[in-house]
Scaffold this motif. Structure first.
Motif, PDB file in Angstrom:
ATOM      1  N   ASP A 282       0.679  -1.185   0.265  1.00  0.00           N
ATOM      2  CA  ASP A 282      -0.205  -0.135  -0.020  1.00  0.00           C
ATOM      3  C   ASP A 282       0.823   1.137   0.016  1.00  0.00           C
ATOM      4  OD1 ASP A 282      -2.732  -1.163  -0.083  1.00  0.00           O
ATOM      5  OD2 ASP A 282      -2.352  -1.871   2.243  1.00  0.00           O
ATOM      6  N   ASP A 283       2.145   1.241   1.205  1.00  0.00           N
ATOM      7  CA  ASP A 283       2.548   1.901   1.079  1.00  0.00           C
ATOM      8  C   ASP A 283       3.818   2.755  -0.529  1.00  0.00           C
ATOM      9  OD1 ASP A 283       3.866   4.238   1.708  1.00  0.00           O
ATOM     10  OD2 ASP A 283       5.711   3.157   1.530  1.00  0.00           O
TER      11      ASP A 283
ATOM     12  N   TRP B 230       1.231   4.560  -2.726  1.00  0.00           N
ATOM     13  CA  TRP B 230       1.063   5.910  -2.624  1.00  0.00           C
ATOM     14  C   TRP B 230       2.269   6.542  -2.883  1.00  0.00           C
ATOM     15  CZ3 TRP B 230      -2.905   7.638   1.661  1.00  0.00           C
ATOM     16  CH2 TRP B 230      -4.102   7.045   1.546  1.00  0.00           C
TER      17      TRP B 230
ATOM     18  N   ARG C 286       1.640   7.185  -6.381  1.00  0.00           N
ATOM     19  CA  ARG C 286       0.410   8.314  -6.770  1.00  0.00           C
ATOM     20  C   ARG C 286       1.144   9.345  -6.490  1.00  0.00           C
ATOM     21  NH1 ARG C 286      -4.775   6.259  -3.076  1.00  0.00           N
ATOM     22  NH2 ARG C 286      -5.390   4.128  -3.925  1.00  0.00           N
ATOM     23  N   LYS C 287       1.778   9.593  -5.023  1.00  0.00           N
ATOM     24  CA  LYS C 287       2.573  11.311  -5.005  1.00  0.00           C
ATOM     25  C   LYS C 287       3.618  11.510  -6.116  1.00  0.00           C
ATOM     26  CE  LYS C 287       4.168  13.889  -1.106  1.00  0.00           C
ATOM     27  NZ  LYS C 287       5.063  14.073  -0.263  1.00  0.00           N
TER      28      LYS C 287
ATOM     29  N   TRP D  27       0.681   8.888   5.985  1.00  0.00           N
ATOM     30  CA  TRP D  27       0.163   9.598   5.528  1.00  0.00           C
ATOM     31  C   TRP D  27      -1.180  10.327   5.690  1.00  0.00           C
ATOM     32  CZ3 TRP D  27       2.047   9.763   0.137  1.00  0.00           C
ATOM     33  CH2 TRP D  27       3.106   8.531   0.542  1.00  0.00           C
TER      34      TRP D  27
ATOM     35  N   PRO E   1      -5.173   3.439   4.123  1.00  0.00           N
ATOM     36  CA  PRO E   1      -5.636   3.206   2.863  1.00  0.00           C
ATOM     37  C   PRO E   1      -6.675   2.342   2.844  1.00  0.00           C
ATOM     38  CG  PRO E   1      -4.348   0.977   3.661  1.00  0.00           C
ATOM     39  CD  PRO E   1      -4.207   1.845   4.674  1.00  0.00           C
TER      40      PRO E   1
END
Length: 75
Positions: A22-23, A26, A29-30, A69, A73
């Motif tokens: 998940d990290d 992300w 995504r960023k 974050w 998530p």
């Protein structure tokens, strides 16, 4: 998982198990966004709650993810 290697992103070693993927998503995504491939589904076999040491790791990783974050998530 398909990633843009030119971004130079790496798995965050603070996550021992549960929230590592998940990290990593992300981070992408960023950095550059993410996308979905049409017509594919993700299946994770039977859902079982982790027990023992894995349950401890999962909770610690969840707390680290939220601290990094700002929330869990979404699934």
């Amino acid at each position: 998982m398909l990633m843009a290697g030119e971004l130079g992103l790496r798995f965050d070693e603070q996550f021992r198990w549960c929230f590592a993927a998940d990290d990593f998503e992300w981070q992408h995504r960023k950095a550059a966004g993410t996308g979905l491939v049409r017509g594919l589904t993700i299946e994770h076999g039977p859902s079982r709650q982790p027990t023992g040491e894995r349950a401890e790791y999962a909770e610690e990783d969840r707390q680290r993810f939220v601290a990094k974050w700002g929330g869990p998530p979404t699934r």
